[in-house]
Design a protein around this motif. Structure first.
Motif, short mmCIF file in Angstrom:
data_model
loop_
_atom_site.label_atom_id
_atom_site.label_comp_id
_atom_site.label_asym_id
_atom_site.label_seq_id
_atom_site.Cartn_x
_atom_site.Cartn_y
_atom_site.Cartn_z
N PHE A 76 35.93 48.46 53.47
CA PHE A 76 35.83 49.69 54.26
C PHE A 76 34.85 49.45 55.41
N PRO A 77 35.27 48.74 56.46
CA PRO A 77 34.34 48.37 57.54
C PRO A 77 33.70 49.57 58.24
N ASP A 94 26.91 48.37 40.01
CA ASP A 94 26.11 49.30 40.82
C ASP A 94 24.97 48.59 41.55
N TRP A 95 24.27 47.72 40.87
CA TRP A 95 23.13 47.07 41.52
C TRP A 95 23.59 45.89 42.38
N PHE A 96 24.26 44.91 41.76
CA PHE A 96 24.60 43.69 42.49
C PHE A 96 25.72 43.90 43.50
N LEU A 97 26.87 44.35 43.02
CA LEU A 97 28.03 44.47 43.91
C LEU A 97 27.81 45.53 44.99
N LEU A 98 27.22 46.64 44.61
CA LEU A 98 27.04 47.74 45.56
C LEU A 98 25.91 47.48 46.54
N THR A 99 24.76 47.00 46.05
CA THR A 99 23.59 46.91 46.94
C THR A 99 23.31 45.51 47.49
N LYS A 100 23.78 44.48 46.85
CA LYS A 100 23.42 43.11 47.28
C LYS A 100 24.53 42.36 48.00
N THR A 101 25.77 42.73 47.75
CA THR A 101 26.88 42.07 48.45
C THR A 101 27.42 43.02 49.50
N HIS A 102 28.35 42.58 50.27
CA HIS A 102 29.01 43.45 51.25
C HIS A 102 30.48 43.61 50.90
N PHE A 103 30.77 43.60 49.60
CA PHE A 103 32.16 43.71 49.15
C PHE A 103 32.81 44.99 49.67
N PHE A 104 32.15 46.12 49.44
CA PHE A 104 32.76 47.39 49.83
C PHE A 104 32.82 47.55 51.35
N GLN A 105 31.81 47.03 52.06
CA GLN A 105 31.83 47.11 53.52
C GLN A 105 32.95 46.25 54.09
N HIS A 106 33.28 45.17 53.39
CA HIS A 106 34.42 44.34 53.81
C HIS A 106 35.72 45.13 53.67
N LYS A 134 31.81 58.86 55.83
CA LYS A 134 32.39 57.87 56.75
C LYS A 134 33.84 57.55 56.38
N LEU A 135 34.18 57.66 55.10
CA LEU A 135 35.53 57.36 54.64
C LEU A 135 36.50 58.52 54.82
#
Length: 166
Positions: free
Chosen positions: A126-127, A112-124, A40-41
């Motif tokens: 890279f929408p 890897d666990w919290f930031l990647l799978t539980k938050t939407h940091f990266f989706q914010h 997607k990127l």
């Protein structure tokens, strides 16, 4: 001192991940993301390749250089402090293993666990990757993590050996 250096390494990793994600100076940073996210990127990554160097990318490279220098500084300080205190090989090994594996545990659990799978940091950031399954797939990089853990142990033992020689 070992605990403080471990915390400093964890903080350094957290702030560098944040800074590098926001600046994305090089397409190779995306290689740490799940495959569907990388796909997607791809249009964004092509633009990075084609774009001339700008202030945002320069800041990203500076962050990357500071990250490397910071880690080197943590381990150099740990070694010099251990020499001053008369550490043995075992003491050095325990110190370096604690720092290295402590930072790696922080990477796996908090990033890897919290930031990647539980938050939407990266989706914010890279929408276009919103809805990618990879963001929910903890452990997608298991082989890479195991390789890094092995390298951390080997590097820690090598540093301990070098410090006992000096």
């Amino acid at each position: 001192m070992t605990f403080i250096l471990t915390l400093a390494g964890c903080a350094l990793l957290f702030f560098s991940i944040r800074g590098l994600t926001l600046t994305m100076p090089d397409r190779r940073l995306a290689s740490f993301f799940p495959e569907d996210v990388q796909e997607k990127l791809e249009p964004r990554l092509r633009k990075i390749d084609e774009a001339p160097m700008n202030l945002k990318r320069i800041c990203g490279y500076v962050i990357f250089i500071l990250l490397i220098a910071g880690y080197a500084g943590i381990f150099i300080y740990a070694g010099l402090d251990g020499m001053k205190r008369g550490f043995t090989f075992t003491s050095f090994a325990l110190r370096f293993l604690t720092i290295g594996l402590g930072i790696k545990a922080f990477d796996i659990i908090c990033l890897d666990w919290f930031l990647l799978t539980k938050t939407h940091f990266f989706q914010h950031c890279f929408p276009e990757t919103e809805g990618c399954e990879g963001w929910r797939n903890f452990g997608y990089n298991r082989v890479q993590q195991i390789r890094q853990i092995i390298m951390t142990v080997a590097g820690s033992l090598l540093c301990a050996w070098l410090c006992t020689l000096l």
